[in-house]
Write an enzyme that holds these catalytic residues in place. Structure first.
Site, PDB file in Angstrom:
ATOM      1  N   ASN A   1      -6.953  12.354 -10.812  1.00  0.00           N
ATOM      2  CA  ASN A   1      -7.669  12.769 -12.022  1.00  0.00           C
ATOM      3  C   ASN A   1      -7.498  14.279 -12.174  1.00  0.00           C
ATOM      4  O   ASN A   1      -7.002  14.948 -11.260  1.00  0.00           O
ATOM      5  CB  ASN A   1      -9.138  12.341 -11.983  1.00  0.00           C
ATOM      6  CG  ASN A   1      -9.865  12.913 -10.790  1.00  0.00           C
ATOM      7  OD1 ASN A   1      -9.824  14.124 -10.571  1.00  0.00           O
ATOM      8  ND2 ASN A   1     -10.518  12.063 -10.013  1.00  0.00           N
TER       9      ASN A   1
ATOM     10  N   ASP B   1       0.858  -1.180   0.000  1.00  0.00           N
ATOM     11  CA  ASP B   1       0.000   0.000   0.000  1.00  0.00           C
ATOM     12  C   ASP B   1       0.896   1.232   0.000  1.00  0.00           C
ATOM     13  O   ASP B   1       1.668   1.431   0.941  1.00  0.00           O
ATOM     14  CB  ASP B   1      -0.863  -0.059   1.263  1.00  0.00           C
ATOM     15  CG  ASP B   1      -1.749   1.155   1.439  1.00  0.00           C
ATOM     16  OD1 ASP B   1      -1.655   2.113   0.648  1.00  0.00           O
ATOM     17  OD2 ASP B   1      -2.533   1.150   2.404  1.00  0.00           O
ATOM     18  N   ILE B   2       0.787   2.055  -1.018  1.00  0.00           N
ATOM     19  CA  ILE B   2       1.709   3.194  -1.158  1.00  0.00           C
ATOM     20  C   ILE B   2       1.561   4.195  -0.017  1.00  0.00           C
ATOM     21  O   ILE B   2       2.515   4.903   0.307  1.00  0.00           O
ATOM     22  CB  ILE B   2       1.533   3.870  -2.546  1.00  0.00           C
ATOM     23  CG1 ILE B   2       2.775   4.688  -2.902  1.00  0.00           C
ATOM     24  CG2 ILE B   2       0.266   4.702  -2.607  1.00  0.00           C
ATOM     25  CD1 ILE B   2       2.832   5.117  -4.352  1.00  0.00           C
TER      26      ILE B   2
ATOM     27  N   THR C   1      -3.149   2.247 -14.763  1.00  0.00           N
ATOM     28  CA  THR C   1      -3.425   0.824 -15.041  1.00  0.00           C
ATOM     29  C   THR C   1      -4.640   0.279 -14.296  1.00  0.00           C
ATOM     30  O   THR C   1      -4.979  -0.894 -14.446  1.00  0.00           O
ATOM     31  CB  THR C   1      -2.215  -0.065 -14.703  1.00  0.00           C
ATOM     32  OG1 THR C   1      -2.021  -0.058 -13.279  1.00  0.00           O
ATOM     33  CG2 THR C   1      -0.965   0.408 -15.403  1.00  0.00           C
TER      34      THR C   1
ATOM     35  N   VAL D   1      -6.106   4.352  -5.826  1.00  0.00           N
ATOM     36  CA  VAL D   1      -4.981   4.831  -5.023  1.00  0.00           C
ATOM     37  C   VAL D   1      -5.219   6.285  -4.585  1.00  0.00           C
ATOM     38  O   VAL D   1      -4.812   6.681  -3.481  1.00  0.00           O
ATOM     39  CB  VAL D   1      -3.663   4.634  -5.804  1.00  0.00           C
ATOM     40  CG1 VAL D   1      -3.524   5.563  -6.986  1.00  0.00           C
ATOM     41  CG2 VAL D   1      -2.474   4.751  -4.871  1.00  0.00           C
ATOM     42  N   ASP D   2      -5.897   7.057  -5.397  1.00  0.00           N
ATOM     43  CA  ASP D   2      -6.205   8.453  -5.070  1.00  0.00           C
ATOM     44  C   ASP D   2      -7.045   8.520  -3.784  1.00  0.00           C
ATOM     45  O   ASP D   2      -6.719   9.282  -2.851  1.00  0.00           O
ATOM     46  CB  ASP D   2      -6.972   9.048  -6.264  1.00  0.00           C
ATOM     47  CG  ASP D   2      -7.070  10.550  -6.233  1.00  0.00           C
ATOM     48  OD1 ASP D   2      -6.559  11.178  -5.284  1.00  0.00           O
ATOM     49  OD2 ASP D   2      -7.662  11.113  -7.178  1.00  0.00           O
TER      50      ASP D   2
ATOM     51  N   ALA E   1      -8.448   2.076 -12.941  1.00  0.00           N
ATOM     52  CA  ALA E   1      -9.684   2.573 -13.553  1.00  0.00           C
ATOM     53  C   ALA E   1      -9.438   3.153 -14.949  1.00  0.00           C
ATOM     54  O   ALA E   1     -10.333   3.105 -15.798  1.00  0.00           O
ATOM     55  CB  ALA E   1     -10.307   3.633 -12.651  1.00  0.00           C
ATOM     56  N   TYR E   2      -8.245   3.684 -15.208  1.00  0.00           N
ATOM     57  CA  TYR E   2      -7.969   4.310 -16.499  1.00  0.00           C
ATOM     58  C   TYR E   2      -7.631   3.305 -17.604  1.00  0.00           C
ATOM     59  O   TYR E   2      -7.516   3.692 -18.773  1.00  0.00           O
ATOM     60  CB  TYR E   2      -6.871   5.369 -16.371  1.00  0.00           C
ATOM     61  CG  TYR E   2      -7.372   6.706 -15.831  1.00  0.00           C
ATOM     62  CD1 TYR E   2      -8.682   6.859 -15.387  1.00  0.00           C
ATOM     63  CD2 TYR E   2      -6.539   7.815 -15.773  1.00  0.00           C
ATOM     64  CE1 TYR E   2      -9.139   8.076 -14.896  1.00  0.00           C
ATOM     65  CE2 TYR E   2      -6.997   9.045 -15.291  1.00  0.00           C
ATOM     66  CZ  TYR E   2      -8.299   9.159 -14.853  1.00  0.00           C
ATOM     67  OH  TYR E   2      -8.752  10.374 -14.374  1.00  0.00           O
TER      68      TYR E   2
END
Ligand code: ADP
Length: 173
Positions: free
Chosen positions: A26, A12-13, A120, A35-36, A122-123
């Site tokens: 976004n 987890d970043i 990589t 992640v956002d 949702a986008y």
């Protein structure tokens, strides 16, 4: 040696103890899923306030804020491209997202930086193609710059980690 300065970890970043973590944001910078969402939850409401003041970020660019409740001093918010089949400039925009993030890290004297696998999720950017761009841009940047000293690719799942590890193995010595 540039390769010694690149690491791959699964996790987890938001838990990374580095000078700067990169957020796959976004273009509104007002938070999202993936992640956002995790970064905003961990950093606390001051992060959203700082992003609101910035007022957005075009695709392929990056903006920097503090990390607030995170261990990381900074969050670098970059906007990767939404995959649209591959002939809409996606490769160049993703490369630019990595490069502008690394430039901001260097300019803020961040010695250690952690990246998620931008675009990589949702986008929808194909993972192997995105990974090659991430690794190639990072290698090129580190070859030309002393900072950041280290870059960690933080992979959320085992498949992503394996793709990154194999891309690093394929680099020329
Ligand atoms: P994008 O909209 O740029 O595709 P996502 O957040 O949907 O961004 O996904 C980008 C990558 O981040 C995916 O590989 C996803 O699994 C991963 N990810 C999601 N949460 C975390 C987290 N807490 N730490 C690291 N990576 C994460």
């Amino acid at each position: 040696m540039t390769h010694d300065r690149i690491r791959v970890e699964q996790g987890d970043i938001t838990q990374q103890r580095v000078d700067a973590i990169v957020n796959a944001a976004n273009s509104s910078l007002l938070g999202g899923g993936g992640v956002d969402g995790a970064i905003h939850r961990a950093a606390g409401p001051e992060l959203l306030e700082a992003c609101r003041e910035i007022g957005g970020c075009p695709t392929g660019e990056a903006r920097i804020t503090y990390g607030y409740n995170l261990a990381a001093t900074y969050v670098i918010h970059t906007v990767g491209p939404i995959w649209a089949g591959g002939d809409q400039g996606e490769d160049a925009l993703l490369a630019s997202a990595y490069r502008t993030s690394l430039e901001l890290a260097r300019d803020h004297e961040a010695a250690s930086v952690a990246f998620p696998a931008i675009s990589t999720g949702a986008y929808g950017f194909p993972l192997q193609r995105a990974t090659r761009i991430a690794v190639d841009e990072t290698v090129a940047f580190l070859e030309g710059n002393e900072l950041p000293e280290t870059v960690t690719f933080v992979c959320f799942d085992a498949v992503t980690r394996e793709v990154y590890e194999s891309a690093l193995r394929e680099l020329p010595d």
